[in-house]
Design a protein around this motif. Structure first.
Motif, PDB file in Angstrom:
ATOM      1  N   ARG A  20      15.234  17.370  39.432  1.00 39.22           N
ATOM      2  CA  ARG A  20      15.980  16.305  38.741  1.00 39.22           C
ATOM      3  C   ARG A  20      15.528  16.114  37.295  1.00 39.22           C
ATOM      4  O   ARG A  20      16.040  15.233  36.602  1.00 39.22           O
ATOM      5  CB  ARG A  20      15.887  15.001  39.514  1.00 39.22           C
ATOM      6  CG  ARG A  20      14.496  14.472  39.723  1.00 39.22           C
ATOM      7  CD  ARG A  20      14.539  13.139  40.462  1.00 39.22           C
ATOM      8  NE  ARG A  20      13.349  12.935  41.280  1.00 39.22           N
ATOM      9  CZ  ARG A  20      13.061  11.806  41.909  1.00 39.22           C
ATOM     10  NH1 ARG A  20      13.866  10.783  41.791  1.00 39.22           N
ATOM     11  NH2 ARG A  20      11.975  11.687  42.634  1.00 39.22           N
ATOM     12  N   ASP A  41      22.691   6.355  28.044  1.00 42.64           N
ATOM     13  CA  ASP A  41      22.669   6.862  29.415  1.00 42.64           C
ATOM     14  C   ASP A  41      23.960   7.597  29.751  1.00 42.64           C
ATOM     15  O   ASP A  41      24.114   8.099  30.849  1.00 42.64           O
ATOM     16  CB  ASP A  41      22.551   5.704  30.431  1.00 42.64           C
ATOM     17  CG  ASP A  41      21.701   4.565  29.914  1.00 42.64           C
ATOM     18  OD1 ASP A  41      20.722   4.841  29.215  1.00 42.64           O
ATOM     19  OD2 ASP A  41      22.036   3.398  30.213  1.00 42.64           O
ATOM     20  N   THR A  61      21.906  15.519  29.456  1.00 43.00           N
ATOM     21  CA  THR A  61      22.944  15.766  30.458  1.00 43.00           C
ATOM     22  C   THR A  61      22.911  17.228  30.891  1.00 43.00           C
ATOM     23  O   THR A  61      23.928  17.828  31.197  1.00 43.00           O
ATOM     24  CB  THR A  61      24.325  15.352  29.897  1.00 43.00           C
ATOM     25  OG1 THR A  61      24.190  14.073  29.285  1.00 43.00           O
ATOM     26  CG2 THR A  61      25.376  15.222  30.983  1.00 43.00           C
TER      27      THR A  61
ATOM     28  N   PRO B  56      32.918  11.190  41.381  1.00 41.34           N
ATOM     29  CA  PRO B  56      31.516  11.555  41.520  1.00 41.34           C
ATOM     30  C   PRO B  56      30.662  10.418  42.090  1.00 41.34           C
ATOM     31  O   PRO B  56      29.541  10.652  42.514  1.00 41.34           O
ATOM     32  CB  PRO B  56      31.091  11.866  40.079  1.00 41.34           C
ATOM     33  CG  PRO B  56      32.046  11.099  39.228  1.00 41.34           C
ATOM     34  CD  PRO B  56      33.332  11.034  39.974  1.00 41.34           C
ATOM     35  N   LYS B 118      26.002  -2.784  38.542  1.00 41.22           N
ATOM     36  CA  LYS B 118      26.201  -1.559  37.762  1.00 41.22           C
ATOM     37  C   LYS B 118      27.649  -1.077  37.771  1.00 41.22           C
ATOM     38  O   LYS B 118      28.145  -0.600  36.755  1.00 41.22           O
ATOM     39  CB  LYS B 118      25.280  -0.473  38.308  1.00 41.22           C
ATOM     40  CG  LYS B 118      24.939   0.570  37.274  1.00 41.22           C
ATOM     41  CD  LYS B 118      23.768   1.427  37.709  1.00 41.22           C
ATOM     42  CE  LYS B 118      22.550   1.156  36.861  1.00 41.22           C
ATOM     43  NZ  LYS B 118      21.419   2.018  37.212  1.00 41.22           N
ATOM     44  N   LEU B 122      29.661  -0.423  34.288  1.00 38.28           N
ATOM     45  CA  LEU B 122      29.979   0.927  33.837  1.00 38.28           C
ATOM     46  C   LEU B 122      31.372   1.400  34.206  1.00 38.28           C
ATOM     47  O   LEU B 122      31.890   2.337  33.620  1.00 38.28           O
ATOM     48  CB  LEU B 122      28.960   1.914  34.422  1.00 38.28           C
ATOM     49  CG  LEU B 122      27.515   1.677  33.999  1.00 38.28           C
ATOM     50  CD1 LEU B 122      26.582   2.587  34.777  1.00 38.28           C
ATOM     51  CD2 LEU B 122      27.353   1.915  32.506  1.00 38.28           C
TER      52      LEU B 122
ATOM     53  N   MET C   1      17.692   9.109  38.626  1.00 37.77           N
ATOM     54  CA  MET C   1      18.262  10.148  39.481  1.00 37.77           C
ATOM     55  C   MET C   1      17.451  10.244  40.764  1.00 37.77           C
ATOM     56  O   MET C   1      16.235  10.161  40.719  1.00 37.77           O
ATOM     57  CB  MET C   1      18.204  11.489  38.724  1.00 37.77           C
ATOM     58  CG  MET C   1      19.304  12.426  39.093  1.00 37.77           C
ATOM     59  SD  MET C   1      19.200  13.985  38.193  1.00 37.77           S
ATOM     60  CE  MET C   1      20.029  13.591  36.673  1.00 37.77           C
ATOM     61  N   GLY C  31      28.526  19.641  34.731  1.00 37.15           N
ATOM     62  CA  GLY C  31      27.619  18.510  34.929  1.00 37.15           C
ATOM     63  C   GLY C  31      27.830  17.353  33.975  1.00 37.15           C
ATOM     64  O   GLY C  31      27.073  16.388  34.003  1.00 37.15           O
ATOM     65  N   GLN C  32      28.873  17.411  33.143  1.00 39.12           N
ATOM     66  CA  GLN C  32      28.997  16.385  32.108  1.00 39.12           C
ATOM     67  C   GLN C  32      29.486  15.042  32.659  1.00 39.12           C
ATOM     68  O   GLN C  32      29.376  14.015  31.991  1.00 39.12           O
ATOM     69  CB  GLN C  32      29.895  16.873  30.971  1.00 39.12           C
ATOM     70  CG  GLN C  32      29.350  18.128  30.288  1.00 39.12           C
ATOM     71  CD  GLN C  32      27.955  17.927  29.703  1.00 39.12           C
ATOM     72  OE1 GLN C  32      27.793  17.266  28.682  1.00 39.12           O
ATOM     73  NE2 GLN C  32      26.932  18.467  30.354  1.00 39.12           N
ATOM     74  N   THR C  33      30.028  15.059  33.856  1.00 39.89           N
ATOM     75  CA  THR C  33      30.351  13.803  34.544  1.00 39.89           C
ATOM     76  C   THR C  33      29.349  13.532  35.650  1.00 39.89           C
ATOM     77  O   THR C  33      28.845  12.418  35.803  1.00 39.89           O
ATOM     78  CB  THR C  33      31.772  13.871  35.145  1.00 39.89           C
ATOM     79  OG1 THR C  33      32.690  14.145  34.094  1.00 39.89           O
ATOM     80  CG2 THR C  33      32.142  12.560  35.804  1.00 39.89           C
ATOM     81  N   LEU C  34      29.048  14.579  36.400  1.00 40.37           N
ATOM     82  CA  LEU C  34      28.189  14.406  37.570  1.00 40.37           C
ATOM     83  C   LEU C  34      26.774  13.960  37.180  1.00 40.37           C
ATOM     84  O   LEU C  34      26.219  13.031  37.782  1.00 40.37           O
ATOM     85  CB  LEU C  34      28.123  15.714  38.370  1.00 40.37           C
ATOM     86  CG  LEU C  34      27.277  15.674  39.635  1.00 40.37           C
ATOM     87  CD1 LEU C  34      27.793  14.632  40.612  1.00 40.37           C
ATOM     88  CD2 LEU C  34      27.229  17.055  40.306  1.00 40.37           C
ATOM     89  N   LEU C  35      26.195  14.595  36.175  1.00 39.12           N
ATOM     90  CA  LEU C  35      24.807  14.260  35.844  1.00 39.12           C
ATOM     91  C   LEU C  35      24.656  12.828  35.319  1.00 39.12           C
ATOM     92  O   LEU C  35      23.742  12.115  35.736  1.00 39.12           O
ATOM     93  CB  LEU C  35      24.210  15.290  34.871  1.00 39.12           C
ATOM     94  CG  LEU C  35      23.999  16.694  35.474  1.00 39.12           C
ATOM     95  CD1 LEU C  35      23.510  17.674  34.414  1.00 39.12           C
ATOM     96  CD2 LEU C  35      23.007  16.647  36.637  1.00 39.12           C
ATOM     97  N   PRO C  36      25.525  12.351  34.427  1.00 40.65           N
ATOM     98  CA  PRO C  36      25.409  10.933  34.043  1.00 40.65           C
ATOM     99  C   PRO C  36      25.550   9.995  35.249  1.00 40.65           C
ATOM    100  O   PRO C  36      24.868   8.976  35.325  1.00 40.65           O
ATOM    101  CB  PRO C  36      26.561  10.732  33.047  1.00 40.65           C
ATOM    102  CG  PRO C  36      26.791  12.087  32.468  1.00 40.65           C
ATOM    103  CD  PRO C  36      26.506  13.058  33.592  1.00 40.65           C
ATOM    104  N   THR C  37      26.423  10.362  36.188  1.00 43.64           N
ATOM    105  CA  THR C  37      26.589   9.528  37.383  1.00 43.64           C
ATOM    106  C   THR C  37      25.311   9.532  38.211  1.00 43.64           C
ATOM    107  O   THR C  37      24.864   8.497  38.706  1.00 43.64           O
ATOM    108  CB  THR C  37      27.770  10.042  38.230  1.00 43.64           C
ATOM    109  OG1 THR C  37      28.893  10.224  37.379  1.00 43.64           O
ATOM    110  CG2 THR C  37      28.126   9.059  39.325  1.00 43.64           C
ATOM    111  N   LYS C  39      22.333  10.128  37.090  1.00 40.76           N
ATOM    112  CA  LYS C  39      21.291   9.402  36.340  1.00 40.76           C
ATOM    113  C   LYS C  39      21.363   7.906  36.613  1.00 40.76           C
ATOM    114  O   LYS C  39      20.349   7.212  36.665  1.00 40.76           O
ATOM    115  CB  LYS C  39      21.452   9.649  34.838  1.00 40.76           C
ATOM    116  CG  LYS C  39      20.784  10.928  34.428  1.00 40.76           C
ATOM    117  CD  LYS C  39      20.894  11.317  32.965  1.00 40.76           C
ATOM    118  CE  LYS C  39      21.524  10.399  31.999  1.00 40.76           C
ATOM    119  NZ  LYS C  39      21.603  10.973  30.646  1.00 40.76           N
ATOM    120  N   GLN C  40      22.570   7.398  36.774  1.00 41.81           N
ATOM    121  CA  GLN C  40      22.743   5.972  37.068  1.00 41.81           C
ATOM    122  C   GLN C  40      22.474   5.654  38.532  1.00 41.81           C
ATOM    123  O   GLN C  40      22.633   4.529  38.960  1.00 41.81           O
ATOM    124  CB  GLN C  40      24.169   5.523  36.718  1.00 41.81           C
ATOM    125  CG  GLN C  40      24.544   5.637  35.258  1.00 41.81           C
ATOM    126  CD  GLN C  40      23.913   4.566  34.413  1.00 41.81           C
ATOM    127  OE1 GLN C  40      23.261   3.659  34.925  1.00 41.81           O
ATOM    128  NE2 GLN C  40      24.085   4.644  33.101  1.00 41.81           N
TER     129      GLN C  40
END
Lengths: 165, 153, 267, 788
Positions: A20, A41, A61, B56, B118, B122, C1, C31-37, C39-40
């Motif tokens: 991660r 973020d 990212t 997602p 959240k 968001l 994450m 990953g430009q949508t999945l990774l920010p999601t 991370k939150q």
């Protein structure tokens, strides 16, 4: 843990990381290259922009493990020793920074713009291409001037004076 | 963030049948989108766990579902609130009315929902769409449950 | 994450196998949508299957009158592809307007299409151009593929391999970006191929991308922005948020559609 | 002017480290053994806490501590404070509710701090935080200011049962009423000054550290005023005595006011460091920043302007409700009062002004100073009502302003301020020329031919900077005097270290302050270093905000430099064996008048330390001088900004096409840096006018908590700016400096809205004038035109 090997600023590095781990965390925490900053973020502010295999990406990212085998350049790898990269020199000459926090990402994006769009950039293009980098201090006025001048300097059309400064 | 929506469906079953289904925990469990468990705490209260997946995002909400203002067989209010951990919380309810029509029973619903934490911070652009989708799914599933039962009978 | 197990797939078959083994696993495309999601902490896949190293998943080729784009092709590569620019310049322009330059260097067409975000750009292109989404199992026409908010025809374990776009005779995409996120608040893709006219709208409806059939009919008689005078999109079902009411979005659909037709005509 | 002296556009000395990635911000610092803090925050806007069960979190491997408000109370740690006492009309003191760093019994806004987890890694801390079970009794929230003061509204603090913090006023009500009674024309407007989130690109961060051996604490933090942080943490919160607490503010990535305040997280990190016996680090993520950084602005205002038959201003009445959020932040109380109402005279000769301000609690994040702090709000009121008044009586808005400008100085306004100097007409004339005002009609017609609507808007602003004369602010309720300190240490080799209480977080002090030293001492700039941001190095200081670093901070340095030169003359007199009265200091040399005998500054420095030639009783060795500078007045920068917009009525998109700024900042030390400050300020002002707005829904959820929904100005939202200036030196400080840091943010919003309303032909446009807002307003304009 997953092993990852990549070239960062010309040096090969290998590390065992939690999958991660983001590329931004990897360069900041594992490699202690803290010039790459994290300002949001949601992948929008651009303070974390680095180059992976020659292309600008938002290192907040991107997973470090997915950069296995890649060549990464951070702001620390841009200057040639004491000699500033022409884009760095242009940011200083044109006062393209104030607090300096967005600056590394801004410069890495600017170099990427030149790589993609060439050395002769007009104001409109520069402003559009900077869409992914947010600055709160400068109002962008001097950043735009710096990118324009830096682009020219990268093409060698400006006297080497700035670069040598 | 709060939102409201409404809708109606005509179900090919007598009103008493529909009313019974509306009060059947097994049917409710099958109809609540992502419902993983629904346990009876009292005849009008359930402990529920639902996994909500939107693109997602996925979040598991744990909470309670209450049946209020019971007016057999004309309708009730179904209300719930859940904690989704990091995602925040959600609460909402629907007023459900049943009317006899020649084709069977008309189910009319008014939903209001509210989220916090959240997801609210968001997910602004998606909240309405998600809430609508979930309400549609619930009542769609319910219509199917009534329909299939009726067909089988 | 949250912690997850990272798997680097070497083939589509292997990726499908990993998905089959774990229903909660997710594919990592760009990953430009999945990774920010993640991370939150709003997503917690126990397994992440990285598609980046699968050979042959990225790339652009011309097949007859169609442009075929591999699922792992990055937005930046679609934007700068000579093949795309020649055959479907509107598609290249659309790709050049997704996110920002750094996002375009990671985000992929397959990831975007599979996600079917109601504000994403690519779904509008797929729908308006009548694209075919090719998966590891079958070929799905765009008209059947997009099924509402974040919902597609993809089955569990089904992976997009490539997307085929028939070249139109005229096409253009015009979007009105959300001032903050720069996602499409309204994006209209207009395409004409022979007598067939398709108008796809993204960003506006909470059900995701849709074909605006009233505009298609109006344009069929004459492919000109004036044909859309008096043709209004309904505000029913449109997204309403702090940036724009359903009414405003419906209005913008009309404005963007006219501008897209003008652009398609080279005006 | 030398190449590096006052007035030269010296390139910044701090830039090398920033452009090469070697800046050192708080989060870049890694302390040996550091642990990570994560704050559990309230998802509810208003709730009582029945219980907190943290057992599972505490049992998580890698967790060192889970701390709550009860632990704070048990350790006797005090609450956060508000440092400026405001009294209501009736003389009662403001109603300050308790503000614990971790909630005690109740949470009052979404993001309020409930507990902190300290763990070996941030991921572990977050995992553990998810295991904390908080039993909330959700209470009805109140978000809207008008609703908050209605009878029966939910009560946020028991000390303020009507949710009113204070009901304050300024000015002469009877005089203002009399002016309105004889008015020929009265213009009335209602305005909303939208709530903003400061958003410096570096989020807040802190590392608390405790050394058991010396029983002392260190706090590394993102602060604009580390000494004030130390004072508050010590004297009020009671973390440690001042001499046992070191606060270091390293490179700070922008502040804009939001890093002046003493927040919960920083406080908790210092306290927790002792509890866990390891350094504790916290770095805010962006969503946390949106939730918990103090917000800015948020006023509702009704204003009325009285004019005589010739269009001269007779009086101004203003009634404002100011949202202060759920708690009083460090300086929040003074922002909508003494930083606001005293500026309501603008650049105009208004004989009578009366202003009432109601400060209100709501279940939202605390509101405090944000770039301009009170002055943008005042300028928005003045410049909107002046514009509307000119339009209503059919006068050209530029000419109308000019007619009403103050022309004689000093000028005492009816609202405290005594303006010292200025030439407002000069700035206006220059601005009109630069924007090409005479051809605006042609440009409007050209836009109309393309189906676009063009408008022009003016903003003639004034601000009070250089905050502030200690006696003056003391009499108005400030908890401390607002002077500044400086120390000039000259080393034996002649290099100079300047220790300043000002703090640089983007303003370029390492360059501008050094320019002053070069100018005064005649030494090369590379022999000067500026030291700031560390309470162990700099004895005391007030920090940087309110455009005070130049006018106050540099004046202190100038005063210390004068002392250095005076001492240097004494040293030189001994060294040159001459009378002190005959020593002259010029161009970096101490010389004996009328002779060619002289010593360079560095040589005199060496003599000061060698001290062979001194008679010890007369002259101490060494060359080091300190000074405290307390200003005698505020400074009054002013100027005129003109904005030209083009609106697409089909979409409502407003494009800022031209921007002219003509500012009077008095003497300018470094024009490059000053212009940069103006650019940044304009961008923030345009952001407020067109893009930015913090939005809470009715239940108190912040729905603009990321850059997905809070619209930050980007490069393509803005044009390049035409920036120029006029100069009337400030008479009240030794350098003639006025201050420039906030001007753009103060001037810009009304210029934009005046331009939009000019284009549309009606005044019904709210900030932020987003595309949707302008589209609706444009439709209204079209209906009006059709109806005519």
């Amino acid at each position: 843990m997953t092993t990852v090997t990549m070239t960062v600023n010309g040096k090969s590095v290998t590390a065992n990381v939690d999958p991660r781990t983001l590329l931004a965390q990897f360069v900041r925490e594992n490699l202690r290259l803290t010039g790459t900053h994290v300002g949001c973020d949601t992948s929008q502010c651009g303070a974390c922009v680095v180059h992976v295999d020659g292309r600008a990406v938002k290192s907040c990212t991107v997973l470090a493990v997915s950069c296995d085998g890649a060549s990464v350049t951070t702001i620390e790898g841009l200057a040639n020793g004491a000699e500033l990269h022409p884009m760095q020199a242009a940011f200083r000459e044109h006062h393209g920074l104030q607090c300096g926090f967005c600056t590394p990402g801004m410069i890495m994006s600017a170099v990427d713009i030149v790589n993609r769009k060439g050395h002769d950039l007009d104001e409109h293009t520069i402003r559009e291409e900077l869409e992914g980098n947010i600055c709160r201090c400068t109002g962008y006025h001097n950043i735009v001037k710096a990118v324009e001048a830096g682009a020219k300097a990268m093409g060698g059309t400006v006297a080497a004076g700035i670069a040598a400064e | 963030m709060a939102m409201t929506m409404n809708g109606e469906a005509v179900l090919p079953a007598p009103r008493e049948t529909v009313w019974a289904k509306l009060n059947d925990p097994e049917v409710l469990k099958a109809c609540i989108p992502g419902c993983q468990s629904l346990e009876l705490a009292s005849p009008t209260e359930f402990a529920a766990v639902a996994k909500v997946k939107v693109g997602p995002v996925s979040a598991t909400f744990k909470g309670r579902v209450h049946l209020l203002d019971l007016d057999p067989p004309n309708g009730y209010r179904i209300q719930g609130e859940g904690e989704g951990g990091v995602a925040g919380f959600a609460k909402g309810g629907a007023n459900v009315r049943l009317e006899e029509v020649p084709e069977g029973t008309k189910l009319v619903y008014d939903v209001e929902a509210q989220i916090g934490g959240k997801l609210a911070q968001l997910g602004g652009r998606l909240i309405n769409g998600v809430a609508k989708k979930m309400a549609d799914e619930f009542f769609g599933n319910f219509a199917k449950a009534v329909g299939s039962e009726n067909a089988a009978a | 994450m949250y912690a997850f197990n990272y798997q680097r797939a070497k083939s589509v078959r292997q990726a499908a196998g990993l998905l089959a083994k774990n229903g909660e696993a997710k594919l990592l495309a760009g990953g430009q949508t999945l990774l920010p999601t993640m991370k939150q902490r709003l997503a917690s896949p126990p397994v992440l299957v990285d598609l980046a190293r699968i050979e042959g998943l990225a790339g652009i080729e011309r097949k007859g009158r169609a442009i075929v784009i591999g699922a792992m092709t990055k937005h930046a590569d679609v934007a700068t592809s000579t093949l795309v620019r020649e055959a479907i310049p509107a598609l290249a322009a659309l790709a050049e307007g997704i996110g920002d330059p750094a996002v375009r260097n990671r985000g992929t067409i397959g990831g975007s299409v599979a996600n079917n975000d109601p504000s994403a750009d690519y779904p509008a292109a797929c729908l308006a151009l009548g694209a075919t989404i090719v998966t590891n199992k079958r070929k799905i026409p765009a008209d059947e593929f997009f099924q509402g908010l974040f919902t597609t025809a993809l089955d569990e374990g089904e992976i997009i391999v490539k997307i085929a776009f028939p070249a139109p005779s005229k096409a253009a995409y015009v979007k009105f970006p959300n001032p903050a996120s720069r996602y499409a608040m309204v994006g209209v893709f207009v395409a004409k191929r022979g007598s067939e006219i398709r108008v796809a709208v993204t960003g506006a409806s909470s059900d995701g991308v849709f074909r605006w059939t009233a505009a298609e009919e109006a344009l069929r008689s004459r492919f000109n922005p004036k044909s859309l005078d008096g043709v209004a999109a309904s505000a029913d079902g449109m997204i309403s948020d702090i940036h724009g009411s359903a009414e405003y979005r419906a209005h913008l659909v009309g404005v963007m559609a006219k501008r897209a037709v003008s652009a398609a005509l080279g005006k | 002017m030398t190449a590096t002296g006052i007035g030269a556009p010296v390139r910044r000395r701090e830039d090398f480290r920033f452009i090469t990635g070697q800046g050192r911000y708080t989060d870049d610092i890694e302390r040996p053994g550091q642990t990570y803090a994560y704050f559990l925050r309230s998802p509810h806007a208003h709730a009582a806490i029945r219980s907190i069960d943290a057992a599972a979190a505490r049992a998580t491997p890698g967790v060192l501590a889970v701390l709550t408000g009860d632990d704070l109370a048990a350790d006797g740690v005090g609450g956060l404070i508000c440092g400026w006492m405001i009294h209501s009309k009736d003389g009662t003191p403001m109603k300050a509710g308790a503000h614990p760093a971790l909630a005690q019994g109740k949470v009052r806004y979404v993001g309020d701090h409930v507990a902190v987890v300290v763990a070996e890694t941030l991921a572990i801390a977050k995992d553990a935080a998810e295991k904390i079970v908080v039993d909330y009794q959700v209470l009805a929230p109140v978000v809207d200011m008008n609703a908050a003061v209605k009878k029966g509204a939910p009560v946020i603090h028991d000390v303020a049962p009507d949710n009113v913090v204070y009901d304050w006023h300024l000015g002469d009500k009877a005089a203002a009423d009399a002016a309105f009674a004889k008015a020929k024309h009265v213009t009335k407007i209602d305005l909303v000054n939208n709530r903003l989130v400061p958003n410096p690109m570096e989020t807040r961060a802190a590392i608390g550290e405790y050394d058991g051996g010396s029983e002392s604490f260190t706090l590394y933090t993102t602060s604009q005023n580390p000494h004030v942080a130390r004072l508050v943490l010590s004297a009020f919160i009671g973390i440690a005595p001042e001499h046992k607490l070191r606060v270091i503010a390293p490179d700070v990535g922008g502040g804009f006011g939001s890093k002046i305040f003493i927040y919960a997280e920083e406080t908790v990190c210092v306290w927790a460091a002792k509890k866990v016996g390891r350094p504790v680090k916290w770095t805010s993520d962006r969503t946390e920043a949106f939730l918990s950084d103090a917000h800015g602005r948020d006023h509702i205002t009704h204003a009325e302007l009285a004019l005589d038959d010739k269009g001269r201003m007779l009086g101004l009445r203003v009634k404002t409700k100011a949202n202060l959020g759920a708690y009083l932040s460090t300086f929040s109380s003074c922002v909508p009062t003494y930083l606001y109402a005293p500026l309501l005279s603008g650049q105009y000769d208004i004989p009578a002004i009366y202003c009432e301000v109601e400060g209100v609690y709501t279940n939202t994040a605390p509101v405090d100073a944000y770039r301009g702090a009170g002055r943008p709000e005042a300028t928005f009121v003045v410049e909107r009502i002046v514009e509307v008044a000119a339009r209503e009586i059919g006068q050209d808005p530029a000419a109308f302003r000019k007619k009403n400008f103050i022309r004689k100085f000093p000028h005492q306004t009816p609202v405290i301020m005594a303006y010292d100097t200025g030439d407002y007409a000069a700035s206006l004339d220059k601005a009109l020329e630069l924007i090409d005002y005479k051809n605006i009609g042609r440009r409007k017609r050209e836009s109309a031919r393309k189906g676009k609507m063009r408008g022009i808007g003016f903003s003639a602003y004034i601000e009070a900077c250089g905050i502030a004369p200690s006696a003056a602010v003391g009499s108005l309720g400030a908890g401390v005097g607002l002077w500044e300190s400086a120390e000039v240490r000259v080393n034996p080799v002649g290099t100079v270290e300047v220790l300043t209480g000002s703090h640089s977080h983007g303003q370029g002090h390492e360059t501008t302050f050094a320019q002053l030293v070069c100018d005064r001492l005649g030494i090369p700039i590379d022999q000067v270093s500026i030291v700031h941001g560390d309470t162990d190095k700099v004895q005391f200081g007030m920090g940087t905000y309110g455009s005070r670093s130049g006018a106050v901070g540099m004046s202190a340095i100038a005063k210390a430099l004068d002392k250095v030169i005076a001492k240097g003359k004494k040293v030189a007199a001994y060294a040159l064996e001459a009378s002190e009265a005959d020593i002259e200091f010029k161009d970096g040399r101490f010389g004996v008048a009328g002779t060619d005998k002289s010593l360079a500054f560095g040589e005199v420095a060496l003599q000061a330390y060698i001290a062979h030639k001194f008679s010890g009783q007369d002259l101490e060795p060494g060359l080091k001088e300190g000074a405290f500078y307390d200003p005698t007045n505020f400074t009054f920068p002013s100027g005129v900004h003109v904005c030209e917009v083009e609106i697409d009525p089909d979409t409502g998109v407003t494009r800022v096409d031209r921007w002219v700024a003509v500012d009077d900042f008095g003497v300018i030390i470094n024009p490059m840096i000053v212009e940069g400050q103006v650019h940044g300020g304009i961008a923030q002002g345009v952001g407020q006018a067109l893009l930015e707005g913090a939005h809470y829904d009715a239940s108190g959820q912040l729905v603009t908590a990321s850059y997905m929904d809070y619209c930050m100005p980007r490069a393509d939202d803005l044009p390049s700016f035409k920036v120029d200036h006029t100069t009337t030196p400030c008479p009240s400080n030794p350098l003639g400096i006025k201050g420039c840091g906030e001007a753009g943010a103060i001037a810009a919003p009304p210029a934009v809205i005046n331009a939009i309303t000019d284009a549309l032909g009606h005044e019904d446009v709210t900030m932020p004038a987003t595309p949707q807002v302008v589209w609706r307003a444009a439709r209204k304009a079209a209906f009006r035109t059709a109806a005519e």
